[in-house]
Scaffold this motif. Structure first.
Motif, PDB file in Angstrom:
ATOM      1  N   ALA A  58      34.196 -52.574 -12.347  1.00  0.00           N
ATOM      2  CA  ALA A  58      35.168 -53.676 -12.387  1.00  0.00           C
ATOM      3  C   ALA A  58      35.342 -54.279 -10.995  1.00  0.00           C
ATOM      4  CB  ALA A  58      36.513 -53.173 -12.913  1.00  0.00           C
ATOM      5  N   TRP A  59      35.354 -53.445  -9.961  1.00  0.00           N
ATOM      6  CA  TRP A  59      35.490 -53.953  -8.592  1.00  0.00           C
ATOM      7  C   TRP A  59      34.291 -54.832  -8.253  1.00  0.00           C
ATOM      8  CZ3 TRP A  59      33.052 -54.248  -3.968  1.00  0.00           C
ATOM      9  CH2 TRP A  59      33.825 -54.579  -2.866  1.00  0.00           C
ATOM     10  N   LEU A  60      33.102 -54.410  -8.667  1.00  0.00           N
ATOM     11  CA  LEU A  60      31.897 -55.201  -8.382  1.00  0.00           C
ATOM     12  C   LEU A  60      31.954 -56.553  -9.077  1.00  0.00           C
ATOM     13  CD1 LEU A  60      29.200 -52.403  -8.713  1.00  0.00           C
ATOM     14  CD2 LEU A  60      30.018 -53.452  -6.606  1.00  0.00           C
ATOM     15  N   TYR A  61      32.416 -56.568 -10.314  1.00  0.00           N
ATOM     16  CA  TYR A  61      32.506 -57.826 -11.054  1.00  0.00           C
ATOM     17  C   TYR A  61      33.569 -58.757 -10.462  1.00  0.00           C
ATOM     18  CZ  TYR A  61      29.422 -56.385 -14.851  1.00  0.00           C
ATOM     19  OH  TYR A  61      28.330 -56.007 -15.597  1.00  0.00           O
ATOM     20  N   GLU A  62      34.615 -58.209  -9.864  1.00  0.00           N
ATOM     21  CA  GLU A  62      35.686 -59.028  -9.312  1.00  0.00           C
ATOM     22  C   GLU A  62      35.281 -59.744  -8.024  1.00  0.00           C
ATOM     23  OE1 GLU A  62      39.078 -56.542  -8.762  1.00  0.00           O
ATOM     24  OE2 GLU A  62      39.364 -56.257 -10.907  1.00  0.00           O
ATOM     25  N   HIS A  63      34.368 -59.167  -7.252  1.00  0.00           N
ATOM     26  CA  HIS A  63      33.983 -59.742  -5.965  1.00  0.00           C
ATOM     27  C   HIS A  63      32.723 -60.577  -6.150  1.00  0.00           C
ATOM     28  CE1 HIS A  63      36.880 -56.726  -4.877  1.00  0.00           C
ATOM     29  NE2 HIS A  63      37.063 -57.409  -3.755  1.00  0.00           N
TER      30      HIS A  63
END
Length: 137
Positions: A58-63
């Motif tokens: 999820a962190w990767l998709y947010e950035h």
């Protein structure tokens, strides 16, 4: 008696600074994971980057910047070669058609057999009912 109540202002600069430091460290871990995967020639996708860096997908998709980089690198990877069956070993159209016809005939035969068996069960149940016995299903 009046009490002089002093209003305290919240000091959240330390929290902000820590959050920014933590975000920068996480971004560095993601970049290091991508570099490691490239070096080891392992597949690059969101799951492998997240596992290598120890962060969430999820962190990767947010950035957005890292997301675009992973998508770009994933698209550049060469797909695994598929095994090609030599033409002489491939089934011809005529043999495929023959197999289809044979399977259809088998289905029709099995359906007819199924109908006949159902009729036999109905007859047997009728005879049992006439004799006062229990029905079979």
């Amino acid at each position: 008696m009046t009490r002089n109540i002093k209003q305290w202002q919240r000091n959240i600069e330390g929290l902000r600074a820590n959050a920014q430091k933590k975000a920068a460290a996480t971004e560095q871990r993601a970049e290091a994971a991508i570099a490691l995967l490239l070096k080891e020639q392992r597949p690059i996708n969101f799951k492998t980057v997240a596992e290598t860096a120890g962060i969430s997908t999820a962190w990767l998709y947010e950035h957005e910047a890292i997301k675009e980089r992973i998508i770009h690198l994933r698209a550049q990877q060469t797909p695994k070669a598929r095994i090609k069956i030599p033409p002489r070993e491939q089934a011809s159209a005529a043999s495929k058609d023959a197999m289809i016809v044979a399977l259809r005939q088998r289905i029709q035969k099995l359906e007819k057999e199924n109908r006949d068996l159902k009729r036999q069960v109905e007859v047997a149940n009728g005879l049992l009912y006439q004799q006062g016995g229990k029905l079979q299903q």
